[in-house]
Motif scaffolding. Structure first.
Motif, PDB file in Angstrom:
ATOM      1  N   LEU A 259       0.819  -1.215   0.000  1.00  0.00           N
ATOM      2  CA  LEU A 259       0.000   0.000   0.000  1.00  0.00           C
ATOM      3  C   LEU A 259       0.852   1.265   0.000  1.00  0.00           C
ATOM      4  N   PHE A 260       2.103   1.134   0.380  1.00  0.00           N
ATOM      5  CA  PHE A 260       2.961   2.299   0.534  1.00  0.00           C
ATOM      6  C   PHE A 260       4.022   2.396  -0.570  1.00  0.00           C
ATOM      7  N   GLU A 261       3.886   1.587  -1.605  1.00  0.00           N
ATOM      8  CA  GLU A 261       4.825   1.617  -2.721  1.00  0.00           C
ATOM      9  C   GLU A 261       4.370   2.629  -3.768  1.00  0.00           C
ATOM     10  N   ASP A 262       5.328   3.337  -4.355  1.00  0.00           N
ATOM     11  CA  ASP A 262       5.024   4.315  -5.398  1.00  0.00           C
ATOM     12  C   ASP A 262       4.541   3.600  -6.665  1.00  0.00           C
ATOM     13  N   GLY A 263       3.695   4.296  -7.414  1.00  0.00           N
ATOM     14  CA  GLY A 263       3.228   3.762  -8.684  1.00  0.00           C
ATOM     15  C   GLY A 263       2.176   2.685  -8.581  1.00  0.00           C
ATOM     16  N   ARG A 264       1.584   2.542  -7.419  1.00  0.00           N
ATOM     17  CA  ARG A 264       0.538   1.536  -7.233  1.00  0.00           C
ATOM     18  C   ARG A 264      -0.784   2.237  -6.961  1.00  0.00           C
ATOM     19  N   GLU A 265      -1.880   1.627  -7.405  1.00  0.00           N
ATOM     20  CA  GLU A 265      -3.215   2.169  -7.179  1.00  0.00           C
ATOM     21  C   GLU A 265      -4.095   1.102  -6.526  1.00  0.00           C
ATOM     22  N   PHE A 266      -4.709   1.472  -5.417  1.00  0.00           N
ATOM     23  CA  PHE A 266      -5.592   0.558  -4.706  1.00  0.00           C
ATOM     24  C   PHE A 266      -6.936   1.245  -4.467  1.00  0.00           C
ATOM     25  N   THR A 267      -7.996   0.567  -4.859  1.00  0.00           N
ATOM     26  CA  THR A 267      -9.346   1.070  -4.619  1.00  0.00           C
ATOM     27  C   THR A 267     -10.115   0.017  -3.829  1.00  0.00           C
ATOM     28  N   PHE A 268     -10.703   0.447  -2.724  1.00  0.00           N
ATOM     29  CA  PHE A 268     -11.480  -0.452  -1.873  1.00  0.00           C
ATOM     30  C   PHE A 268     -12.887   0.104  -1.724  1.00  0.00           C
ATOM     31  N   LEU A 269     -13.868  -0.690  -2.059  1.00  0.00           N
ATOM     32  CA  LEU A 269     -15.265  -0.326  -1.868  1.00  0.00           C
ATOM     33  C   LEU A 269     -15.899  -1.308  -0.906  1.00  0.00           C
ATOM     34  N   ILE A 270     -16.555  -0.787   0.120  1.00  0.00           N
ATOM     35  CA  ILE A 270     -17.259  -1.646   1.062  1.00  0.00           C
ATOM     36  C   ILE A 270     -18.658  -1.096   1.289  1.00  0.00           C
ATOM     37  N   THR A 271     -19.569  -1.972   1.642  1.00  0.00           N
ATOM     38  CA  THR A 271     -20.922  -1.526   1.967  1.00  0.00           C
ATOM     39  C   THR A 271     -20.960  -1.059   3.417  1.00  0.00           C
ATOM     40  N   GLU A 272     -21.946  -0.244   3.747  1.00  0.00           N
ATOM     41  CA  GLU A 272     -22.117   0.174   5.138  1.00  0.00           C
ATOM     42  C   GLU A 272     -22.334  -1.029   6.048  1.00  0.00           C
ATOM     43  N   GLY A 273     -22.935  -2.069   5.491  1.00  0.00           N
ATOM     44  CA  GLY A 273     -23.148  -3.281   6.268  1.00  0.00           C
ATOM     45  C   GLY A 273     -21.850  -3.894   6.775  1.00  0.00           C
TER      46      GLY A 273
ATOM     47  N   ARG B 142     -10.066   5.273   8.840  1.00  0.00           N
ATOM     48  CA  ARG B 142      -9.972   6.738   8.746  1.00  0.00           C
ATOM     49  C   ARG B 142      -8.621   7.153   8.180  1.00  0.00           C
ATOM     50  N   GLN B 143      -7.551   6.512   8.629  1.00  0.00           N
ATOM     51  CA  GLN B 143      -6.212   6.838   8.146  1.00  0.00           C
ATOM     52  C   GLN B 143      -6.072   6.540   6.653  1.00  0.00           C
ATOM     53  N   MET B 144      -6.542   5.357   6.247  1.00  0.00           N
ATOM     54  CA  MET B 144      -6.371   4.942   4.852  1.00  0.00           C
ATOM     55  C   MET B 144      -7.296   5.701   3.914  1.00  0.00           C
ATOM     56  N   ALA B 145      -8.381   6.272   4.439  1.00  0.00           N
ATOM     57  CA  ALA B 145      -9.322   7.016   3.595  1.00  0.00           C
ATOM     58  C   ALA B 145      -8.689   8.273   3.013  1.00  0.00           C
ATOM     59  N   VAL B 146      -7.598   8.738   3.612  1.00  0.00           N
ATOM     60  CA  VAL B 146      -6.925   9.939   3.120  1.00  0.00           C
ATOM     61  C   VAL B 146      -5.478   9.642   2.744  1.00  0.00           C
ATOM     62  N   HIS B 147      -5.144   8.362   2.607  1.00  0.00           N
ATOM     63  CA  HIS B 147      -3.764   7.981   2.277  1.00  0.00           C
ATOM     64  C   HIS B 147      -3.534   8.076   0.767  1.00  0.00           C
ATOM     65  N   PRO B 148      -2.422   8.697   0.331  1.00  0.00           N
ATOM     66  CA  PRO B 148      -2.135   8.796  -1.112  1.00  0.00           C
ATOM     67  C   PRO B 148      -1.999   7.407  -1.749  1.00  0.00           C
ATOM     68  N   GLY B 149      -2.563   7.253  -2.935  1.00  0.00           N
ATOM     69  CA  GLY B 149      -2.473   5.982  -3.642  1.00  0.00           C
ATOM     70  C   GLY B 149      -3.520   4.974  -3.230  1.00  0.00           C
ATOM     71  N   VAL B 150      -4.304   5.322  -2.197  1.00  0.00           N
ATOM     72  CA  VAL B 150      -5.352   4.426  -1.724  1.00  0.00           C
ATOM     73  C   VAL B 150      -6.684   5.169  -1.753  1.00  0.00           C
TER      74      VAL B 150
END
Length: 233
Positions: free
Chosen positions: A120-134, A154-162
């Motif tokens: 998650l912390f490597e340059d040039g990588r893209e990660f998208t995570f979608l979850i339901t409220e459930g 909360r931390q990862m919601a504002v992390h670059p590349g994520v």
């Protein structure tokens, strides 16, 4: 030739790459190719359902290998927090509820959990995570475990590349959240099952999941809106 012999005698399940080379060499029709790849996916799922020690860990390692070599990983989950976003404590509790992990494998899986998250912390990588409220309201562990997991989100919601998106219960439905699945460079899709996962590379099946993922993206909230939703839960 030795690999082909092992496949013919049922001593080895070929990798997708080996199978692709075989069907190319044999110049098989498209329908027969698709049928063989379906059989390979079933064979992988059957192997994962064998809960002897090490089988579940092997599958986790295969998933981690795909994560390491892909530029873009996109996960939709309607059941648990995606593994790359889990705290060690949440992972431990979730692993206990994972059907294809034996009890003996749970501790080892939790030990290696944080190592695979380094991608998650490597340059040039893209990660998208979608979850339901459930997912936020499904707790495999105690309140303290979930509190720490929410902090992690909360931390990862504002992390670059994520990119972390949450589909609120108040969002308009743009498709049924039927299964948890992960896209790897939009070339392969792994669908999670009770017996492990079904990995598919057929273009039509991959494109169907890509299209559905894009629709889910339209219904999700991100950044501060996602954090506000987490806070409400």
């Amino acid at each position: 030739s030795s690999a082909v012999s092992k496949v013919e005698h049922g001593k080895m399940v070929p990798s997708r790459d080996v199978l692709a080379r075989i069907v190319t060499a044999l110049n098989l029709p498209a329908e027969e190719q698709e049928s063989l790849f379906d059989l390979l996916g079933q064979a992988a799922a059957d192997a994962a359902s064998n809960r002897g020690y090490g089988k579940g860990l092997t599958l986790l390692n295969q998933i981690a290998d795909r994560e390491r070599v892909c530029s873009a990983v996109s996960t939709f989950s309607n059941s648990i927090i995606p593994r790359l976003l889990q705290t060690a404590e949440y992972a431990r509790d979730a692993n206990r509820l994972t059907p294809w992990l034996s009890e003996r494998e749970v501790g080892k899986a939790a030990m290696t959990h944080t190592e695979r998250q380094s991608v998650l912390f490597e340059d040039g990588r893209e990660f998208t995570f979608l979850i339901t409220e459930g997912v936020l309201r499904t707790w495999p562990g105690e309140l303290t475990v979930m509190a720490a997991q929410f902090d992690r989100l909360r931390q990862m919601a504002v992390h670059p590349g994520v990119r972390v998106g949450i589909l609120p219960w108040t969002s308009a439905m743009r498709g049924l959240p039927m299964v948890t699945f992960t896209l790897y460079d939009d070339r392969e899709v792994a669908v999670e099952m009770f017996t492990g996962e079904l990995l598919m590379a057929q273009p039509d099946k991959v494109s169907t999941h890509v299209a559905q993922f894009r629709r889910f993206e339209e219904s999700a909230v991100y950044g501060e809106e996602a954090i506000a939703l987490i806070n409400r839960v």
